[in-house]
Design a protein around this motif. Structure first.
Motif, PDB file in Angstrom:
ATOM      1  N   GLY A  46       0.799  -1.228   0.000  1.00  0.00           N
ATOM      2  CA  GLY A  46       0.000   0.000   0.000  1.00  0.00           C
ATOM      3  C   GLY A  46       0.821   1.263   0.000  1.00  0.00           C
ATOM      4  N   ASP A  47       2.142   1.151  -0.157  1.00  0.00           N
ATOM      5  CA  ASP A  47       3.045   2.302  -0.015  1.00  0.00           C
ATOM      6  C   ASP A  47       2.741   3.039   1.289  1.00  0.00           C
ATOM      7  OD1 ASP A  47       5.076   4.028  -0.535  1.00  0.00           O
ATOM      8  OD2 ASP A  47       3.918   5.332  -1.866  1.00  0.00           O
ATOM      9  N   LEU A  48       2.771   2.297   2.372  1.00  0.00           N
ATOM     10  CA  LEU A  48       2.398   2.818   3.684  1.00  0.00           C
ATOM     11  C   LEU A  48       3.627   3.045   4.551  1.00  0.00           C
ATOM     12  CD1 LEU A  48      -0.502   0.278   4.239  1.00  0.00           C
ATOM     13  CD2 LEU A  48      -0.785   2.723   3.733  1.00  0.00           C
ATOM     14  N   VAL A  49       3.463   3.918   5.541  1.00  0.00           N
ATOM     15  CA  VAL A  49       4.524   4.123   6.522  1.00  0.00           C
ATOM     16  C   VAL A  49       4.187   3.320   7.771  1.00  0.00           C
ATOM     17  CG1 VAL A  49       5.107   6.405   5.651  1.00  0.00           C
ATOM     18  CG2 VAL A  49       3.435   6.183   7.527  1.00  0.00           C
ATOM     19  N   MET A  50       5.125   3.313   8.703  1.00  0.00           N
ATOM     20  CA  MET A  50       4.914   2.548   9.927  1.00  0.00           C
ATOM     21  C   MET A  50       5.117   3.387  11.167  1.00  0.00           C
ATOM     22  SD  MET A  50       6.303  -1.234  10.601  1.00  0.00           S
ATOM     23  CE  MET A  50       5.840  -1.711  12.247  1.00  0.00           C
ATOM     24  N   LEU A  51       4.246   3.186  12.118  1.00  0.00           N
ATOM     25  CA  LEU A  51       4.445   3.694  13.470  1.00  0.00           C
ATOM     26  C   LEU A  51       4.955   2.501  14.268  1.00  0.00           C
ATOM     27  CD1 LEU A  51       1.772   5.575  15.652  1.00  0.00           C
ATOM     28  CD2 LEU A  51       3.638   4.213  16.539  1.00  0.00           C
ATOM     29  N   LEU A  52       6.186   2.580  14.699  1.00  0.00           N
ATOM     30  CA  LEU A  52       6.774   1.459  15.439  1.00  0.00           C
ATOM     31  C   LEU A  52       6.539   1.676  16.928  1.00  0.00           C
ATOM     32  CD1 LEU A  52       8.486  -1.069  15.812  1.00  0.00           C
ATOM     33  CD2 LEU A  52      10.547   0.348  15.531  1.00  0.00           C
ATOM     34  N   ASP A  53       5.645   0.875  17.491  1.00  0.00           N
ATOM     35  CA  ASP A  53       5.393   0.939  18.930  1.00  0.00           C
ATOM     36  C   ASP A  53       6.335  -0.064  19.591  1.00  0.00           C
ATOM     37  OD1 ASP A  53       4.374   0.368  21.559  1.00  0.00           O
ATOM     38  OD2 ASP A  53       2.559   1.464  20.995  1.00  0.00           O
ATOM     39  N   LEU A  54       7.337   0.473  20.249  1.00  0.00           N
ATOM     40  CA  LEU A  54       8.367  -0.415  20.796  1.00  0.00           C
ATOM     41  C   LEU A  54       7.874  -1.181  22.020  1.00  0.00           C
ATOM     42  CD1 LEU A  54      11.532   1.779  20.216  1.00  0.00           C
ATOM     43  CD2 LEU A  54      11.079  -0.482  19.243  1.00  0.00           C
ATOM     44  N   HIS A  55       6.923  -0.626  22.736  1.00  0.00           N
ATOM     45  CA  HIS A  55       6.359  -1.401  23.843  1.00  0.00           C
ATOM     46  C   HIS A  55       5.522  -2.560  23.316  1.00  0.00           C
ATOM     47  CE1 HIS A  55       3.587  -2.417  27.196  1.00  0.00           C
ATOM     48  NE2 HIS A  55       4.724  -2.367  27.867  1.00  0.00           N
ATOM     49  N   ASN A  56       4.785  -2.320  22.232  1.00  0.00           N
ATOM     50  CA  ASN A  56       4.032  -3.425  21.625  1.00  0.00           C
ATOM     51  C   ASN A  56       4.987  -4.523  21.158  1.00  0.00           C
ATOM     52  OD1 ASN A  56       1.723  -2.001  22.061  1.00  0.00           O
ATOM     53  ND2 ASN A  56       1.243  -1.628  19.910  1.00  0.00           N
ATOM     54  N   ALA A  57       6.072  -4.104  20.517  1.00  0.00           N
ATOM     55  CA  ALA A  57       7.048  -5.094  20.024  1.00  0.00           C
ATOM     56  C   ALA A  57       7.641  -5.885  21.190  1.00  0.00           C
ATOM     57  CB  ALA A  57       8.147  -4.388  19.233  1.00  0.00           C
ATOM     58  N   TRP A  58       8.010  -5.180  22.248  1.00  0.00           N
ATOM     59  CA  TRP A  58       8.600  -5.842  23.419  1.00  0.00           C
ATOM     60  C   TRP A  58       7.579  -6.780  24.074  1.00  0.00           C
ATOM     61  CZ3 TRP A  58       8.087  -4.756  28.964  1.00  0.00           C
ATOM     62  CH2 TRP A  58       9.014  -5.454  29.734  1.00  0.00           C
ATOM     63  N   THR A  59       6.336  -6.305  24.182  1.00  0.00           N
ATOM     64  CA  THR A  59       5.271  -7.113  24.780  1.00  0.00           C
ATOM     65  C   THR A  59       5.080  -8.408  23.992  1.00  0.00           C
ATOM     66  OG1 THR A  59       4.150  -5.186  25.664  1.00  0.00           O
ATOM     67  CG2 THR A  59       2.789  -7.132  25.305  1.00  0.00           C
ATOM     68  N   GLN A  60       5.065  -8.285  22.679  1.00  0.00           N
ATOM     69  CA  GLN A  60       4.888  -9.466  21.833  1.00  0.00           C
ATOM     70  C   GLN A  60       6.050 -10.450  22.053  1.00  0.00           C
ATOM     71  OE1 GLN A  60       2.078  -9.656  20.578  1.00  0.00           O
ATOM     72  NE2 GLN A  60       2.032 -10.749  18.643  1.00  0.00           N
ATOM     73  N   CYS A  61       7.241  -9.898  22.199  1.00  0.00           N
ATOM     74  CA  CYS A  61       8.417 -10.758  22.406  1.00  0.00           C
ATOM     75  C   CYS A  61       8.393 -11.417  23.783  1.00  0.00           C
ATOM     76  CB  CYS A  61       9.696  -9.946  22.213  1.00  0.00           C
ATOM     77  SG  CYS A  61       9.961  -9.488  20.489  1.00  0.00           S
ATOM     78  N   VAL A  62       7.958 -10.677  24.798  1.00  0.00           N
ATOM     79  CA  VAL A  62       7.859 -11.254  26.141  1.00  0.00           C
ATOM     80  C   VAL A  62       6.817 -12.369  26.149  1.00  0.00           C
ATOM     81  CG1 VAL A  62       7.098 -10.772  28.517  1.00  0.00           C
ATOM     82  CG2 VAL A  62       8.674  -9.190  27.356  1.00  0.00           C
ATOM     83  N   ASN A  63       5.656 -12.097  25.561  1.00  0.00           N
ATOM     84  CA  ASN A  63       4.553 -13.078  25.618  1.00  0.00           C
ATOM     85  C   ASN A  63       4.833 -14.334  24.811  1.00  0.00           C
ATOM     86  OD1 ASN A  63       3.001 -11.532  27.329  1.00  0.00           O
ATOM     87  ND2 ASN A  63       1.809 -10.581  25.692  1.00  0.00           N
ATOM     88  N   PHE A  64       5.619 -14.200  23.744  1.00  0.00           N
ATOM     89  CA  PHE A  64       5.830 -15.354  22.867  1.00  0.00           C
ATOM     90  C   PHE A  64       7.302 -15.769  22.788  1.00  0.00           C
ATOM     91  CE2 PHE A  64       1.755 -13.587  21.535  1.00  0.00           C
ATOM     92  CZ  PHE A  64       0.967 -14.714  21.694  1.00  0.00           C
ATOM     93  N   ASP A  65       8.054 -15.321  23.809  1.00  0.00           N
ATOM     94  CA  ASP A  65       9.432 -15.789  23.970  1.00  0.00           C
ATOM     95  C   ASP A  65      10.259 -15.579  22.695  1.00  0.00           C
ATOM     96  OD1 ASP A  65      11.524 -16.822  25.382  1.00  0.00           O
ATOM     97  OD2 ASP A  65      11.078 -18.910  24.894  1.00  0.00           O
ATOM     98  N   MET A  66      10.256 -14.332  22.222  1.00  0.00           N
ATOM     99  CA  MET A  66      11.049 -13.998  21.032  1.00  0.00           C
ATOM    100  C   MET A  66      12.102 -12.967  21.403  1.00  0.00           C
ATOM    101  SD  MET A  66       8.168 -13.914  17.996  1.00  0.00           S
ATOM    102  CE  MET A  66       7.077 -12.726  18.748  1.00  0.00           C
ATOM    103  N   ASP A  67      13.091 -12.818  20.554  1.00  0.00           N
ATOM    104  CA  ASP A  67      14.190 -11.894  20.798  1.00  0.00           C
ATOM    105  C   ASP A  67      13.837 -10.525  20.187  1.00  0.00           C
ATOM    106  OD1 ASP A  67      17.212 -11.601  21.504  1.00  0.00           O
ATOM    107  OD2 ASP A  67      16.970 -10.726  19.500  1.00  0.00           O
ATOM    108  N   LEU A  68      13.804  -9.488  21.029  1.00  0.00           N
ATOM    109  CA  LEU A  68      13.353  -8.172  20.571  1.00  0.00           C
ATOM    110  C   LEU A  68      14.258  -7.615  19.467  1.00  0.00           C
ATOM    111  CD1 LEU A  68      11.458  -5.710  20.831  1.00  0.00           C
ATOM    112  CD2 LEU A  68      12.957  -4.849  22.634  1.00  0.00           C
ATOM    113  N   ASP A  69      15.569  -7.781  19.624  1.00  0.00           N
ATOM    114  CA  ASP A  69      16.474  -7.230  18.610  1.00  0.00           C
ATOM    115  C   ASP A  69      16.226  -7.868  17.246  1.00  0.00           C
ATOM    116  OD1 ASP A  69      17.545  -5.617  20.502  1.00  0.00           O
ATOM    117  OD2 ASP A  69      19.399  -6.766  20.787  1.00  0.00           O
ATOM    118  N   ARG A  70      16.111  -9.188  17.237  1.00  0.00           N
ATOM    119  CA  ARG A  70      15.865  -9.873  15.956  1.00  0.00           C
ATOM    120  C   ARG A  70      14.515  -9.470  15.382  1.00  0.00           C
ATOM    121  NH1 ARG A  70      16.761 -16.148  16.186  1.00  0.00           N
ATOM    122  NH2 ARG A  70      16.039 -15.860  14.061  1.00  0.00           N
TER     123      ARG A  70
END
Lengths: 123, 291
Positions: free
Chosen positions: B175-199
């Protein structure tokens, strides 16, 4: 089709037992693509239950914002407010994003029930 | 599109506004959820609530631009032509009145067939879902030149590893769209699903990121789930956690299109101590943003 996935998840997330509801839905669903079915089979059951709780919580907050005096009543008698809202939520699906509109619908439902019940009893 | 700097969220809540009023000189812009300043008439048509006049007054008094972050359009919803007609009519009027330089929505879907669930829910990683979000966000572009979405917390999302950021990249490209990167959302997703935030964040097309959200949250109560498991919540009701600050500091040099960073707090339960902390967090965000 995406619409089938979303219709299924609306039923699951508003069910009493989301995990059981998902299993039943998957057993009977015939219109899902293999990709959609695989995604739904891999759903995290705790996350599904939590999402269902959050859907209820967000609607409750919406009612506290939209019904004048309900937040104060909740402070005074939380059990009674929770029971009334639970009945409302079971009977009236939420079809508006806007708290004021939801508050008007709640008031209409409440008044209608109040008229139907004996004097002095709560809906 | 020029960079704005550091912003905070303006909620239509008199108590909250009083508590953050002293922070206005500390910020460069205000972020609003446009539809929280609207109302729905009995006919179903949408217009502004009286809060929109107050928003305009504060914008002029504080001399701050407004950025839009929608919550209720539900970009991933299949169907809903009547909802879209009413929503877009009011959004068009809103954009003309407030002149947002960019507009983002919460990724996912929160309504279907007229039923409101309020919670942004995850999408299956299908081509149909990618096209749906790209096409529906494209419907907003006539009103705002730059449109995008925010990465979400999907509590039951089963996409492992970097498959989720890859899905966002597909949607951005479609869609030629931009992104709002919510870093708390990203961290939360990584905590809940045991993923590495940096990767996880490294898999994002960072050149698309125009805005960053920093926020906090809490854990769910052990009694909420029959398994006793707790999950991190995207509840916006606590301080920004250190891993989120660390991620912002690490990523900042790699965000060439970044135009603004917002420290997000909800208005429910917001008190004087929260306002003091928010002031400190805005300063910390600025130090990183201006590096």
């Amino acid at each position: 089709m995406l619409a089938d996935v979303q219709a299924l998840l609306v039923r699951v997330l508003t069910a009493e037992d989301p995990r059981g509801a998902l299993a039943r839905e998957l057993a009977s669903a015939t219109s899902l693509t293999a990709e959609e079915r695989a995604w739904l089979v891999g759903v995290d059951p705790d996350g599904l239950a939590l999402s269902s709780l959050l859907v209820d919580k967000l609607r409750f907050q919406q009612l506290l914002r939209g019904v004048p005096g309900l937040a104060e009543e909740f402070e005074r008698d939380p059990a009674a407010v929770v029971a009334t809202v639970a009945r409302y939520v079971r009977e009236v699906p939420c079809t508006t994003f806007f708290p004021e509109r939801e508050g008007q619908r709640f008031k209409g439902w409440y008044d209608a029930r109040h008229r139907e019940t004996p004097r002095g009893s709560q809906p | 599109m020029t960079a704005l700097g550091v912003g905070l969220v303006l909620h239509p809540n008199a108590r909250y506004i009083e508590l953050i009023r002293h922070l206005a000189p500390q910020v460069d812009f205000l972020e609003v959820v446009p539809e929280t300043f609207w109302r729905e008439r009995e006919s179903g048509e949408l217009d502004w609530s009286p809060w929109a006049d107050e928003l305009e007054r504060l914008r002029d008094q504080w001399d701050l631009p407004l950025v839009a972050h929608g919550l209720g359009f539900s970009p991933g919803t299949a169907g809903g032509a009547e909802h879209d007609r009413r929503w877009l009519a009011q959004l068009g009027r809103d954009c003309a009145r407030f002149g947002y330089p960019w507009y983002t929505e919460h990724l996912g879907w929160s309504s279907f067939a007229g039923r409101e669930l309020f919670l942004p829910l995850p999408l299956p990683p299908t081509e149909e879902a990618v096209r749906k979000v790209a096409d529906r966000l494209g419907m907003i572009r006539p009103f705002v030149p730059v449109v995008g979405f925010e990465n979400q917390v999907g509590y039951f999302n089963a996409l492992e590893g970097e498959r989720e950021p890859v899905l966002w990249n597909r949607i951005c490209a479609a869609g030629d769209l931009v992104m709002l990167l919510d870093l708390h959302n990203a961290w939360t997703q990584c905590v809940n699903f045991d993923m590495d935030l940096d990767r996880y964040v490294d898999a994002i097309d960072l050149a698309r990121v125009v805005e960053v959200h920093l926020s906090g949250g809490a854990d769910s109560e052990p009694g909420w789930l029959v398994t006793g498991r707790t999950m991190r919540l995207d509840s916006h009701d606590g301080p920004v956690p250190e891993p989120v600050w660390d991620a912002f500091a690490r990523l900042r040099p790699r965000l060439p299109a970044l135009r603004g960073v917002v420290v997000e707090r909800l208005d429910d339960g917001f008190g004087p101590d929260d306002a003091r902390l928010l002031g400190e967090e805005l300063e910390r965000a600025r130090r990183i943003f201006e590096r």
